[in-house]
Design a protein around this motif. Structure first.
Motif, mmCIF file in Angstrom:
data_model
loop_
_atom_site.group_PDB
_atom_site.id
_atom_site.type_symbol
_atom_site.label_atom_id
_atom_site.label_comp_id
_atom_site.label_asym_id
_atom_site.label_seq_id
_atom_site.Cartn_x
_atom_site.Cartn_y
_atom_site.Cartn_z
ATOM 1 N N VAL A 49 0.864 -1.176 0.000
ATOM 2 C CA VAL A 49 0.000 0.000 0.000
ATOM 3 C C VAL A 49 0.902 1.227 0.000
ATOM 4 C CG1 VAL A 49 -1.678 1.330 1.347
ATOM 5 C CG2 VAL A 49 -1.921 -1.155 1.157
ATOM 6 N N TYR A 50 0.537 2.207 -0.816
ATOM 7 C CA TYR A 50 1.251 3.477 -0.901
ATOM 8 C C TYR A 50 0.315 4.588 -0.462
ATOM 9 C CZ TYR A 50 4.031 0.697 -4.180
ATOM 10 O OH TYR A 50 4.783 -0.282 -4.775
ATOM 11 N N CYS A 51 0.832 5.559 0.287
ATOM 12 C CA CYS A 51 0.047 6.709 0.717
ATOM 13 C C CYS A 51 0.828 7.987 0.445
ATOM 14 C CB CYS A 51 -0.254 6.656 2.212
ATOM 15 S SG CYS A 51 -1.182 5.226 2.746
ATOM 16 N N LEU A 52 0.135 8.977 -0.085
ATOM 17 C CA LEU A 52 0.726 10.287 -0.321
ATOM 18 C C LEU A 52 0.131 11.266 0.680
ATOM 19 C CD1 LEU A 52 2.503 12.134 -2.116
ATOM 20 C CD2 LEU A 52 0.435 12.537 -3.491
ATOM 21 N N SER A 53 0.993 12.046 1.319
ATOM 22 C CA SER A 53 0.508 13.000 2.317
ATOM 23 C C SER A 53 1.345 14.268 2.301
ATOM 24 C CB SER A 53 0.559 12.384 3.710
ATOM 25 O OG SER A 53 1.893 12.074 4.067
ATOM 26 N N GLU A 54 0.788 15.311 2.903
ATOM 27 C CA GLU A 54 1.529 16.510 3.255
ATOM 28 C C GLU A 54 1.613 16.511 4.769
ATOM 29 O OE1 GLU A 54 -0.482 19.963 1.796
ATOM 30 O OE2 GLU A 54 0.184 19.632 -0.247
ATOM 31 N N ALA A 55 2.793 16.837 5.294
ATOM 32 C CA ALA A 55 2.963 16.779 6.744
ATOM 33 C C ALA A 55 4.176 17.610 7.156
ATOM 34 C CB ALA A 55 3.164 15.333 7.189
ATOM 35 N N PRO A 56 4.212 17.996 8.420
ATOM 36 C CA PRO A 56 5.380 18.733 8.892
ATOM 37 C C PRO A 56 6.642 17.870 8.966
ATOM 38 C CG PRO A 56 3.785 18.434 10.669
ATOM 39 C CD PRO A 56 3.159 17.919 9.423
ATOM 40 N N SER A 57 6.465 16.539 9.083
ATOM 41 C CA SER A 57 7.633 15.647 9.167
ATOM 42 C C SER A 57 7.206 14.212 8.882
ATOM 43 C CB SER A 57 8.257 15.711 10.562
ATOM 44 O OG SER A 57 7.363 15.146 11.510
ATOM 45 N N ARG A 58 8.201 13.360 8.573
ATOM 46 C CA ARG A 58 7.899 11.935 8.378
ATOM 47 C C ARG A 58 7.464 11.310 9.699
ATOM 48 N NH1 ARG A 58 13.060 11.974 6.488
ATOM 49 N NH2 ARG A 58 12.378 11.114 4.525
ATOM 50 N N GLU A 59 7.984 11.835 10.813
ATOM 51 C CA GLU A 59 7.592 11.307 12.125
ATOM 52 C C GLU A 59 6.106 11.547 12.396
ATOM 53 O OE1 GLU A 59 11.888 11.875 11.897
ATOM 54 O OE2 GLU A 59 10.272 13.354 11.633
ATOM 55 N N ALA A 60 5.593 12.698 11.955
ATOM 56 C CA ALA A 60 4.164 12.984 12.130
ATOM 57 C C ALA A 60 3.319 11.991 11.331
ATOM 58 C CB ALA A 60 3.849 14.419 11.705
ATOM 59 N N VAL A 61 3.759 11.683 10.120
ATOM 60 C CA VAL A 61 3.051 10.691 9.293
ATOM 61 C C VAL A 61 3.052 9.346 10.007
ATOM 62 C CG1 VAL A 61 3.067 9.432 7.103
ATOM 63 C CG2 VAL A 61 3.604 11.876 7.134
ATOM 64 N N GLN A 62 4.202 8.940 10.505
ATOM 65 C CA GLN A 62 4.304 7.632 11.168
ATOM 66 C C GLN A 62 3.444 7.566 12.429
ATOM 67 O OE1 GLN A 62 4.543 4.602 10.665
ATOM 68 N NE2 GLN A 62 6.729 4.126 10.646
ATOM 69 N N ARG A 63 3.409 8.656 13.187
ATOM 70 C CA ARG A 63 2.581 8.645 14.404
ATOM 71 C C ARG A 63 1.104 8.432 14.072
ATOM 72 N NH1 ARG A 63 6.476 12.588 16.147
ATOM 73 N NH2 ARG A 63 5.162 14.301 15.376
ATOM 74 N N ILE A 64 0.621 9.078 13.021
ATOM 75 C CA ILE A 64 -0.785 8.894 12.633
ATOM 76 C C ILE A 64 -1.012 7.467 12.164
ATOM 77 C CG2 ILE A 64 -2.576 9.543 10.973
ATOM 78 C CD1 ILE A 64 -2.174 11.566 13.255
ATOM 79 N N HIS A 65 -0.164 6.968 11.288
ATOM 80 C CA HIS A 65 -0.327 5.584 10.806
ATOM 81 C C HIS A 65 -0.275 4.588 11.962
ATOM 82 C CE1 HIS A 65 -0.701 6.152 6.582
ATOM 83 N NE2 HIS A 65 0.556 6.484 6.339
ATOM 84 N N ALA A 66 0.640 4.780 12.883
ATOM 85 C CA ALA A 66 0.755 3.851 14.023
ATOM 86 C C ALA A 66 -0.501 3.890 14.884
ATOM 87 C CB ALA A 66 1.989 4.197 14.853
ATOM 88 N N ARG A 67 -0.991 5.082 15.166
ATOM 89 C CA ARG A 67 -2.215 5.194 15.968
ATOM 90 C C ARG A 67 -3.413 4.586 15.252
ATOM 91 N NH1 ARG A 67 -3.208 11.129 17.221
ATOM 92 N NH2 ARG A 67 -5.157 10.241 17.975
ATOM 93 N N ALA A 68 -3.426 4.657 13.910
ATOM 94 C CA ALA A 68 -4.526 4.095 13.128
ATOM 95 C C ALA A 68 -4.397 2.579 12.980
ATOM 96 C CB ALA A 68 -4.592 4.763 11.762
ATOM 97 N N GLY A 69 -3.266 2.019 13.420
ATOM 98 C CA GLY A 69 -3.101 0.570 13.417
ATOM 99 C C GLY A 69 -2.327 -0.009 12.261
ATOM 100 N N HIS A 70 -1.684 0.832 11.463
ATOM 101 C CA HIS A 70 -0.906 0.331 10.330
ATOM 102 C C HIS A 70 0.341 1.183 10.103
ATOM 103 C CE1 HIS A 70 -4.400 2.759 8.936
ATOM 104 N NE2 HIS A 70 -3.446 3.459 8.380
ATOM 105 N N PRO A 71 1.349 1.011 10.973
ATOM 106 C CA PRO A 71 2.585 1.779 10.802
ATOM 107 C C PRO A 71 3.225 1.519 9.439
ATOM 108 C CG PRO A 71 2.864 0.054 12.453
ATOM 109 C CD PRO A 71 1.416 0.071 12.072
ATOM 110 N N ALA A 72 3.841 2.552 8.897
ATOM 111 C CA ALA A 72 4.490 2.435 7.591
ATOM 112 C C ALA A 72 5.835 1.727 7.727
ATOM 113 C CB ALA A 72 4.691 3.818 6.984
ATOM 114 N N ASP A 73 6.190 0.962 6.704
ATOM 115 C CA ASP A 73 7.500 0.319 6.652
ATOM 116 C C ASP A 73 8.563 1.276 6.135
ATOM 117 O OD1 ASP A 73 6.863 -2.481 7.455
ATOM 118 O OD2 ASP A 73 5.500 -2.300 5.752
#
Length: 82
Positions: A49-73
């Motif tokens: 699965v690929y996701c495109l986002s705008e974010a202040p940092s890659r860490e912010a993206v990872q925190r959201i994915h982790a909280r949603a139950g699917h951390p990014a590789d």
């Protein structure tokens, strides 16, 4: 704001419904980290699965994915696009 492309592996057999559920889980909490998830794509055969986002940092993206139950590789900043 920087753009990021992230990759999730191990999702063999993901359905359109499953992809939408995962994307909706991200959308539901994205404001907590000032992330805007723009699009998601999946290859059910390869389980990627690929996701495109705008974010202040890659860490912010990872925190959201982790909280949603699917951390990014992998999370890659995309500094150039046309």
């Amino acid at each position: 704001m920087p753009e990021f492309m992230d990759v999730h592996r191990g999702m063999v057999g993901i359905t359109e419904e499953g992809l939408k559920e995962a994307h909706d889980a991200d959308l539901a909490i994205q404001d907590d980290e000032a992330v805007v998830f723009k699009q998601a794509w999946a290859d059910p055969t390869l389980g990627i699965v690929y996701c495109l986002s705008e974010a202040p940092s890659r860490e912010a993206v990872q925190r959201i994915h982790a909280r949603a139950g699917h951390p990014a590789d992998e999370i890659h900043e995309v500094p150039l696009s046309v």
